[in-house]
Scaffold this active site. Structure first.
Site, mmCIF file in Angstrom:
data_model
loop_
_atom_site.group_PDB
_atom_site.id
_atom_site.type_symbol
_atom_site.label_atom_id
_atom_site.label_comp_id
_atom_site.label_asym_id
_atom_site.label_seq_id
_atom_site.Cartn_x
_atom_site.Cartn_y
_atom_site.Cartn_z
ATOM 1 N N ARG A 143 25.744 39.510 21.981
ATOM 2 C CA ARG A 143 25.157 38.533 21.055
ATOM 3 C C ARG A 143 24.072 37.759 21.794
ATOM 4 O O ARG A 143 23.892 37.939 22.981
ATOM 5 C CB ARG A 143 26.243 37.548 20.629
ATOM 6 C CG ARG A 143 26.900 36.955 21.881
ATOM 7 C CD ARG A 143 27.820 35.828 21.609
ATOM 8 N NE ARG A 143 28.690 35.561 22.738
ATOM 9 C CZ ARG A 143 28.392 34.817 23.790
ATOM 10 N NH1 ARG A 143 27.206 34.275 23.881
ATOM 11 N NH2 ARG A 143 29.257 34.623 24.759
ATOM 12 N N GLU B 277 42.567 41.326 38.602
ATOM 13 C CA GLU B 277 41.397 41.677 39.406
ATOM 14 C C GLU B 277 41.295 40.739 40.600
ATOM 15 O O GLU B 277 41.928 39.684 40.645
ATOM 16 C CB GLU B 277 40.105 41.667 38.563
ATOM 17 C CG GLU B 277 39.678 40.320 38.059
ATOM 18 C CD GLU B 277 38.421 40.362 37.186
ATOM 19 O OE1 GLU B 277 38.153 41.393 36.532
ATOM 20 O OE2 GLU B 277 37.712 39.354 37.145
ATOM 21 N N LYS C 186 38.241 43.594 27.509
ATOM 22 C CA LYS C 186 37.739 43.635 28.890
ATOM 23 C C LYS C 186 38.231 44.860 29.655
ATOM 24 O O LYS C 186 37.516 45.370 30.525
ATOM 25 C CB LYS C 186 38.110 42.347 29.623
ATOM 26 C CG LYS C 186 37.353 41.152 29.066
ATOM 27 C CD LYS C 186 37.566 39.889 29.859
ATOM 28 C CE LYS C 186 36.703 38.787 29.239
ATOM 29 N NZ LYS C 186 36.822 37.513 29.899
HETATM 30 P P1 ADP Z 1 34.966 34.510 29.544
HETATM 31 O O1 ADP Z 1 34.891 35.798 28.798
HETATM 32 O O2 ADP Z 1 36.160 33.692 29.180
HETATM 33 O O3 ADP Z 1 33.683 33.739 29.541
HETATM 34 P P2 ADP Z 1 34.368 35.726 32.122
HETATM 35 O O4 ADP Z 1 35.097 36.929 32.529
HETATM 36 O O5 ADP Z 1 32.984 35.893 31.626
HETATM 37 O O6 ADP Z 1 35.249 34.916 31.078
HETATM 38 O O7 ADP Z 1 34.340 34.697 33.345
HETATM 39 C C1 ADP Z 1 33.853 33.381 33.215
HETATM 40 C C2 ADP Z 1 33.755 32.728 34.568
HETATM 41 O O8 ADP Z 1 35.040 32.733 35.226
HETATM 42 C C3 ADP Z 1 32.828 33.396 35.560
HETATM 43 O O9 ADP Z 1 31.489 33.005 35.406
HETATM 44 C C4 ADP Z 1 33.421 32.930 36.890
HETATM 45 O O10 ADP Z 1 33.065 31.607 37.183
HETATM 46 C C5 ADP Z 1 34.908 32.936 36.622
HETATM 47 N N1 ADP Z 1 35.525 34.230 37.010
HETATM 48 C C6 ADP Z 1 35.857 35.240 36.202
HETATM 49 N N2 ADP Z 1 36.388 36.267 36.901
HETATM 50 C C7 ADP Z 1 36.382 35.912 38.192
HETATM 51 C C8 ADP Z 1 36.802 36.537 39.430
HETATM 52 N N3 ADP Z 1 37.331 37.751 39.456
HETATM 53 N N4 ADP Z 1 36.633 35.850 40.583
HETATM 54 C C9 ADP Z 1 36.101 34.606 40.574
HETATM 55 N N5 ADP Z 1 35.706 33.969 39.467
HETATM 56 C C10 ADP Z 1 35.828 34.598 38.279
#
Ligand code: ADP
Length: 448
Positions: A291, A200, A116
């Site tokens: 994917r 973040e 990431k």
């Molecule tokens: P993963 O790779 O584990 O799926 P993601 O980064 O895609 O994680 O985030 C999954 C979910 O987590 C998002 O859809 C959101 O609901 C929550 N999330 C992630 N980062 C943030 C953030 N900075 N602020 C608020 N919610 C977040």
């Protein structure tokens, strides 16, 4: 075009890929664990080969065995589905060594997006807005405190290698920060073998909006519009819909342009998803999934594009079957993930035998499932057993149709998330399209 494709996955997605193969006149090869020897996908395939073992690490994560079976069966390509090896660059690298085509992007791209921090750096370069925060790993406590103060609480501590909702912690005040960093590091190190974390901004009530992109190996790239996936629990999606109820042509144009720019910048090929968080008129890159996604059918339903067939065609070296001008949105689609979980008992998995089964049908209803009457749901894998997808001419019709289809869906013997979905479909805020990623927690009382 390929003659034979091996599907390195199980359950509904294995069948989904085999269906695409069949329509393309490609023979499909299934691989299965001991726990899956009676699974539907092993029978749907043209040939099936045992991997042995039942845990993922004994079976679906065994790159060596999968490559071996591909070679012995004469499969020219491997489709990894989602989960398991789908975002593991090792599968692509081994495929390359053995002259097998991986149906997906280059392994270097999978690797870059799986990290990431690297992804955030690349997106910054591509001028795609990322969630405010660090683009380096954070180790030092003092530095972390300073950074979090600059970003402003609440913040999120995230594992660079994280996925599947694992490896992230929300921090509301300074006192919790150092402990959150340590615990996320230890979770990340045991789950992903990499303890790197970053910080973040935590967005309070964002929407999760993602764009589907398709890119061929000749430089053509298009997007298939957005999906909104804000109905989540523990950062895992439960309901998705397309288009997003808040989308305007102007916002769509800006977000789609960012998604296409992101994919172009990293030399992306095949199908991929650029995920954004949307909050108060702004959107931020979250991650790219390299994917096919669980929720791809809703995009297929509103655009008419068979995403899996496009994936296979792209991998075979063909050009995209569509230009951007040929993509349009018709109506509205919703997907409910039917999990073998008890929604009234904290979504605890409920493996076991299905003693009664009847799936819904009729106009505008699609069921992508891997189960049947008397099927024994194994306890080793993800609890999603089926996806119920509906189409309606508009959002209101799609919701009514989903209610009707959920009422028709009979699964006996194990508890499922069907009652949860029924409650969401009845929820007034959901009907008004007032969605955010904490919707489920927020409306818990009405949903239960
Ligand atoms: P993963 O790779 O584990 O799926 P993601 O980064 O895609 O994680 O985030 C999954 C979910 O987590 C998002 O859809 C959101 O609901 C929550 N999330 C992630 N980062 C943030 C953030 N900075 N602020 C608020 N919610 C977040």
């Amino acid at each position: 075009m390929f003659n034979k494709v091996l599907i390195a996955n199980r359950g509904e997605i294995a069948i989904r890929v085999m269906r695409a193969c069949r329509e393309l006149n490609i023979k499909s090869v299934a691989v299965y664990s001991d726990a899956d020897k009676n699974s539907l996908f092993t029978r749907y395939a043209d040939e099936s080969h045992p991997l042995g073992g039942s845990t993922p690490s004994e079976s679906y994560l065994r790159v060596d065995k999968i490559i071996d079976i591909a070679e012995k069966s004469g499969a020219e390509a491997i489709h990894p589905g989602y989960g398991f090896l789908a975002e593991n660059p090792k599968l692509g690298m081994e495929c390359e060594k053995h002259g097998i085509k991986l149906i997906g992007p280059k392994s270097s791209v999978i690797e870059a997006m799986g990290d990431k921090i690297r992804a955030r750096k690349l997106m910054k370069k591509a001028k795609v807005p990322v969630v405010p925060g660090t683009i380096e790993g954070v180790k030092d406590a003092e530095k972390a405190i300073k950074i979090a103060e600059e970003i402003g609480y609440p913040v999120m501590v995230k594992a660079s290698a994280g996925g599947g909702g694992i490896g992230m912690r929300t921090v509301y005040e300074e006192d919790e920060l150092v402990r959150a960093i340590e615990s996320t590091q230890s979770v990340a190190s045991s789950a992903f073998g990499d303890s790197t974390v970053y910080i973040e901004k935590y967005l309070e009530k964002p929407r999760h909006i993602e764009f589907q992109v398709l890119a061929d190996e000749h430089g053509n790239i298009i997007h298939l519009n957005e999906r909104e996936c804000s109905i989540q629990r523990r950062h895992q999606k439960l309901i998705e819909e397309a288009p997003s109820p808040i989308m305007t042509p102007e916002l769509r144009e800006r977000m789609a342009a960012a998604a296409v720019r992101a994919a172009k910048h990293i030399g992306y090929t095949n199908a991929g998803t650029v995920e954004f968080l949307y909050s108060n008129g702004d959107f931020y890159f979250l991650e790219m999934n390299t994917r096919v996604q669980v929720e791809h059918p809703i995009t297929e339903v509103i655009t008419g594009v068979d995403i899996v067939k496009e994936q296979i065609r792209i991998a075979a070296g063909e050009e995209l079957s569509y230009s951007q001008d040929e993509i349009s949105i018709r109506g509205h689609a919703i997907e409910c993930r039917i999990n073998a979980e008890d929604p009234l008992s904290d979504f605890k998995p409920t493996p076991g035998r299905i003693t009664g089964y009847r799936s819904p049908g009729g106009i505008g209803v699609r069921v992508d499932s891997g189960v049947y009457m008397n099927y024994e749901i194994p306890s080793y894998y993800d609890s999603m057993i089926s996806k119920l997808i509906v189409w309606g001419r508009d959002r209101a019709e799609a919701i009514e149709r989903m209610k009707r289809a959920l009422a028709e869906y009979i699964i006996l013997g194990v508890k499922t998330t069907i009652p949860f979905h029924k409650a969401i479909m009845r929820n007034e805020a959901f009907n008004r399209g007032e969605l955010h990623t904490h919707f489920v927690d927020h409306h818990r009382k009405q949903i239960e």
